[in-house]
Scaffold this motif. Structure first.
Motif, PDB file in Angstrom:
ATOM      1  N   MET A   1     -45.542 -35.019 -74.546  1.00 54.00           N
ATOM      2  CA  MET A   1     -44.440 -34.885 -73.599  1.00 54.00           C
ATOM      3  C   MET A   1     -43.292 -34.138 -74.269  1.00 54.00           C
ATOM      4  SD  MET A   1     -44.078 -38.338 -71.432  1.00 54.00           S
ATOM      5  CE  MET A   1     -45.299 -38.738 -70.242  1.00 54.00           C
ATOM      6  N   SER A   2     -42.602 -33.374 -73.475  1.00 49.76           N
ATOM      7  CA  SER A   2     -41.449 -32.630 -73.958  1.00 49.76           C
ATOM      8  C   SER A   2     -40.437 -32.534 -72.833  1.00 49.76           C
ATOM      9  CB  SER A   2     -41.887 -31.242 -74.414  1.00 49.76           C
ATOM     10  OG  SER A   2     -42.457 -30.540 -73.345  1.00 49.76           O
ATOM     11  N   ASP A   3     -39.448 -31.696 -72.998  1.00 46.79           N
ATOM     12  CA  ASP A   3     -38.445 -31.474 -71.953  1.00 46.79           C
ATOM     13  C   ASP A   3     -37.813 -32.779 -71.465  1.00 46.79           C
ATOM     14  OD1 ASP A   3     -38.888 -28.753 -72.081  1.00 46.79           O
ATOM     15  OD2 ASP A   3     -40.359 -28.759 -70.475  1.00 46.79           O
ATOM     16  N   LEU A   4     -37.110 -33.436 -72.362  1.00 50.12           N
ATOM     17  CA  LEU A   4     -36.390 -34.657 -72.052  1.00 50.12           C
ATOM     18  C   LEU A   4     -35.007 -34.285 -71.504  1.00 50.12           C
ATOM     19  CD1 LEU A   4     -36.521 -37.754 -72.311  1.00 50.12           C
ATOM     20  CD2 LEU A   4     -35.508 -37.496 -74.578  1.00 50.12           C
ATOM     21  N   TYR A   5     -34.674 -34.774 -70.311  1.00 45.14           N
ATOM     22  CA  TYR A   5     -33.423 -34.418 -69.647  1.00 45.14           C
ATOM     23  C   TYR A   5     -32.611 -35.657 -69.287  1.00 45.14           C
ATOM     24  CZ  TYR A   5     -35.067 -29.639 -69.032  1.00 45.14           C
ATOM     25  OH  TYR A   5     -35.494 -28.352 -69.259  1.00 45.14           O
ATOM     26  N   VAL A   6     -31.317 -35.453 -69.145  1.00 45.21           N
ATOM     27  CA  VAL A   6     -30.416 -36.483 -68.645  1.00 45.21           C
ATOM     28  C   VAL A   6     -30.182 -36.192 -67.166  1.00 45.21           C
ATOM     29  CG1 VAL A   6     -28.110 -37.487 -68.789  1.00 45.21           C
ATOM     30  CG2 VAL A   6     -29.269 -36.724 -70.869  1.00 45.21           C
ATOM     31  N   TYR A   7     -30.387 -37.192 -66.334  1.00 42.93           N
ATOM     32  CA  TYR A   7     -30.149 -37.090 -64.895  1.00 42.93           C
ATOM     33  C   TYR A   7     -28.979 -38.002 -64.543  1.00 42.93           C
ATOM     34  CZ  TYR A   7     -34.784 -34.966 -64.703  1.00 42.93           C
ATOM     35  OH  TYR A   7     -35.861 -34.147 -64.898  1.00 42.93           O
ATOM     36  N   LEU A   8     -28.117 -37.526 -63.682  1.00 41.05           N
ATOM     37  CA  LEU A   8     -26.965 -38.302 -63.239  1.00 41.05           C
ATOM     38  C   LEU A   8     -27.009 -38.388 -61.718  1.00 41.05           C
ATOM     39  CD1 LEU A   8     -24.192 -39.627 -63.941  1.00 41.05           C
ATOM     40  CD2 LEU A   8     -23.192 -37.394 -63.479  1.00 41.05           C
ATOM     41  N   ILE A   9     -27.045 -39.604 -61.206  1.00 40.71           N
ATOM     42  CA  ILE A   9     -26.985 -39.853 -59.764  1.00 40.71           C
ATOM     43  C   ILE A   9     -25.610 -40.432 -59.491  1.00 40.71           C
ATOM     44  CG2 ILE A   9     -27.992 -41.076 -57.811  1.00 40.71           C
ATOM     45  CD1 ILE A   9     -30.560 -41.379 -59.491  1.00 40.71           C
ATOM     46  N   CYS A  10     -24.893 -39.849 -58.541  1.00 42.60           N
ATOM     47  CA  CYS A  10     -23.552 -40.370 -58.267  1.00 42.60           C
ATOM     48  C   CYS A  10     -23.147 -40.168 -56.811  1.00 42.60           C
ATOM     49  CB  CYS A  10     -22.519 -39.739 -59.190  1.00 42.60           C
ATOM     50  SG  CYS A  10     -22.278 -37.983 -58.952  1.00 42.60           S
ATOM     51  N   SER A  11     -22.314 -41.089 -56.368  1.00 43.61           N
ATOM     52  CA  SER A  11     -21.621 -40.992 -55.087  1.00 43.61           C
ATOM     53  C   SER A  11     -20.147 -40.948 -55.428  1.00 43.61           C
ATOM     54  CB  SER A  11     -21.939 -42.197 -54.210  1.00 43.61           C
ATOM     55  OG  SER A  11     -23.284 -42.182 -53.821  1.00 43.61           O
ATOM     56  N   ARG A  12     -19.510 -39.809 -55.176  1.00 44.94           N
ATOM     57  CA  ARG A  12     -18.136 -39.584 -55.611  1.00 44.94           C
ATOM     58  C   ARG A  12     -17.121 -39.931 -54.529  1.00 44.94           C
ATOM     59  NH1 ARG A  12     -17.735 -33.565 -57.570  1.00 44.94           N
ATOM     60  NH2 ARG A  12     -17.704 -33.344 -55.329  1.00 44.94           N
ATOM     61  N   ASN A  13     -15.953 -40.375 -54.963  1.00 41.20           N
ATOM     62  CA  ASN A  13     -14.850 -40.638 -54.035  1.00 41.20           C
ATOM     63  C   ASN A  13     -14.484 -39.370 -53.271  1.00 41.20           C
ATOM     64  OD1 ASN A  13     -14.521 -43.362 -54.710  1.00 41.20           O
ATOM     65  ND2 ASN A  13     -13.237 -42.837 -56.460  1.00 41.20           N
TER      66      ASN A  13
ATOM     67  N   GLU B   1     -35.083 -39.018 -68.745  1.00 35.62           N
ATOM     68  CA  GLU B   1     -36.493 -38.915 -68.329  1.00 35.62           C
ATOM     69  C   GLU B   1     -37.050 -37.544 -68.671  1.00 35.62           C
ATOM     70  OE1 GLU B   1     -39.598 -40.119 -67.784  1.00 35.62           O
ATOM     71  OE2 GLU B   1     -38.602 -41.550 -66.448  1.00 35.62           O
ATOM     72  N   TYR B   2     -38.359 -37.492 -68.843  1.00 37.60           N
ATOM     73  CA  TYR B   2     -39.055 -36.229 -69.075  1.00 37.60           C
ATOM     74  C   TYR B   2     -39.189 -35.460 -67.770  1.00 37.60           C
ATOM     75  CZ  TYR B   2     -40.262 -38.143 -73.605  1.00 37.60           C
ATOM     76  OH  TYR B   2     -40.191 -38.674 -74.864  1.00 37.60           O
ATOM     77  N   LYS B   3     -39.169 -34.128 -67.886  1.00 36.12           N
ATOM     78  CA  LYS B   3     -39.239 -33.275 -66.696  1.00 36.12           C
ATOM     79  C   LYS B   3     -40.515 -33.521 -65.899  1.00 36.12           C
ATOM     80  CE  LYS B   3     -38.680 -28.591 -65.087  1.00 36.12           C
ATOM     81  NZ  LYS B   3     -38.459 -27.199 -65.459  1.00 36.12           N
ATOM     82  N   GLU B   4     -41.622 -33.765 -66.597  1.00 34.73           N
ATOM     83  CA  GLU B   4     -42.887 -33.993 -65.886  1.00 34.73           C
ATOM     84  C   GLU B   4     -42.888 -35.299 -65.094  1.00 34.73           C
ATOM     85  OE1 GLU B   4     -43.656 -34.343 -70.390  1.00 34.73           O
ATOM     86  OE2 GLU B   4     -42.745 -32.908 -69.071  1.00 34.73           O
ATOM     87  N   ASN B   5     -41.906 -36.166 -65.329  1.00 40.79           N
ATOM     88  CA  ASN B   5     -41.765 -37.414 -64.563  1.00 40.79           C
ATOM     89  C   ASN B   5     -40.600 -37.336 -63.575  1.00 40.79           C
ATOM     90  OD1 ASN B   5     -43.874 -38.585 -66.017  1.00 40.79           O
ATOM     91  ND2 ASN B   5     -42.484 -39.336 -67.597  1.00 40.79           N
ATOM     92  N   GLU B   6     -40.213 -36.128 -63.226  1.00 41.32           N
ATOM     93  CA  GLU B   6     -39.060 -35.942 -62.349  1.00 41.32           C
ATOM     94  C   GLU B   6     -39.254 -36.595 -60.978  1.00 41.32           C
ATOM     95  OE1 GLU B   6     -37.456 -31.913 -60.937  1.00 41.32           O
ATOM     96  OE2 GLU B   6     -36.391 -32.344 -62.799  1.00 41.32           O
ATOM     97  N   ASP B   7     -40.492 -36.746 -60.545  1.00 40.34           N
ATOM     98  CA  ASP B   7     -40.743 -37.411 -59.265  1.00 40.34           C
ATOM     99  C   ASP B   7     -40.223 -38.846 -59.280  1.00 40.34           C
ATOM    100  OD1 ASP B   7     -42.795 -37.903 -61.167  1.00 40.34           O
ATOM    101  OD2 ASP B   7     -44.177 -38.558 -59.586  1.00 40.34           O
ATOM    102  N   ARG B   8     -40.254 -39.519 -60.427  1.00 40.39           N
ATOM    103  CA  ARG B   8     -39.686 -40.868 -60.553  1.00 40.39           C
ATOM    104  C   ARG B   8     -38.173 -40.837 -60.348  1.00 40.39           C
ATOM    105  NH1 ARG B   8     -42.511 -42.876 -66.144  1.00 40.39           N
ATOM    106  NH2 ARG B   8     -44.677 -42.647 -65.465  1.00 40.39           N
ATOM    107  N   VAL B   9     -37.542 -39.804 -60.878  1.00 37.70           N
ATOM    108  CA  VAL B   9     -36.090 -39.658 -60.738  1.00 37.70           C
ATOM    109  C   VAL B   9     -35.736 -39.421 -59.270  1.00 37.70           C
ATOM    110  CG1 VAL B   9     -34.066 -38.304 -61.411  1.00 37.70           C
ATOM    111  CG2 VAL B   9     -35.866 -38.766 -63.085  1.00 37.70           C
ATOM    112  N   ILE B  10     -36.519 -38.587 -58.594  1.00 37.21           N
ATOM    113  CA  ILE B  10     -36.276 -38.313 -57.168  1.00 37.21           C
ATOM    114  C   ILE B  10     -36.420 -39.599 -56.349  1.00 37.21           C
ATOM    115  CG2 ILE B  10     -37.044 -36.987 -55.148  1.00 37.21           C
ATOM    116  CD1 ILE B  10     -35.713 -35.267 -57.321  1.00 37.21           C
ATOM    117  N   LYS B  11     -37.428 -40.413 -56.658  1.00 35.74           N
ATOM    118  CA  LYS B  11     -37.602 -41.689 -55.950  1.00 35.74           C
ATOM    119  C   LYS B  11     -36.404 -42.608 -56.195  1.00 35.74           C
ATOM    120  CE  LYS B  11     -42.619 -41.641 -55.906  1.00 35.74           C
ATOM    121  NZ  LYS B  11     -43.860 -42.203 -56.451  1.00 35.74           N
TER     122      LYS B  11
END
Length: 87
Positions: free
Chosen positions: A1-13, A31-41
């Motif tokens: 596995m490679s391509d480890l990314y930081v994802y930020l989910i936010c609801s802003r004022n 999360e790894y880019k290849e697991n991005e579907d988990r982030v989308i869920k």
């Protein structure tokens, strides 16, 4: 596995200023880019848990992260978005 990314989910004022009972919410995911579907869920779950009509954003860091450095220092303060998904 490679391509480890930081994802930020936010609801802003700023995006939800006209919604009564709205409170800013933020979640960070590493999360790894290849697991991005988990982030989308998780993004869809996060958006569904908000106030009806709430706008939620998903950001991904521009550059992948070095896994060895992340383990040494879990500081995500240098976050820069690459793309945005708005629900």
């Amino acid at each position: 596995m490679s391509d480890l990314y930081v994802y930020l989910i936010c609801s802003r004022n700023k995006d939800n200023k006209d919604l009564p009972n709205f409170k800013k919410r933020v979640k960070t995911i590493l999360e790894y880019k290849e697991n991005e579907d988990r982030v989308i869920k998780e993004f869809h779950r996060f958006a569904a848990d908000g106030v009806p009509g709430e706008q939620t954003r998903l950001y991904r860091s521009v550059n992948s992260r070095n896994e060895e450095k992340i383990r040494k220092n879990e500081d995500f303060s240098n976050f820069a978005p690459e793309y945005i998904i708005v629900a």
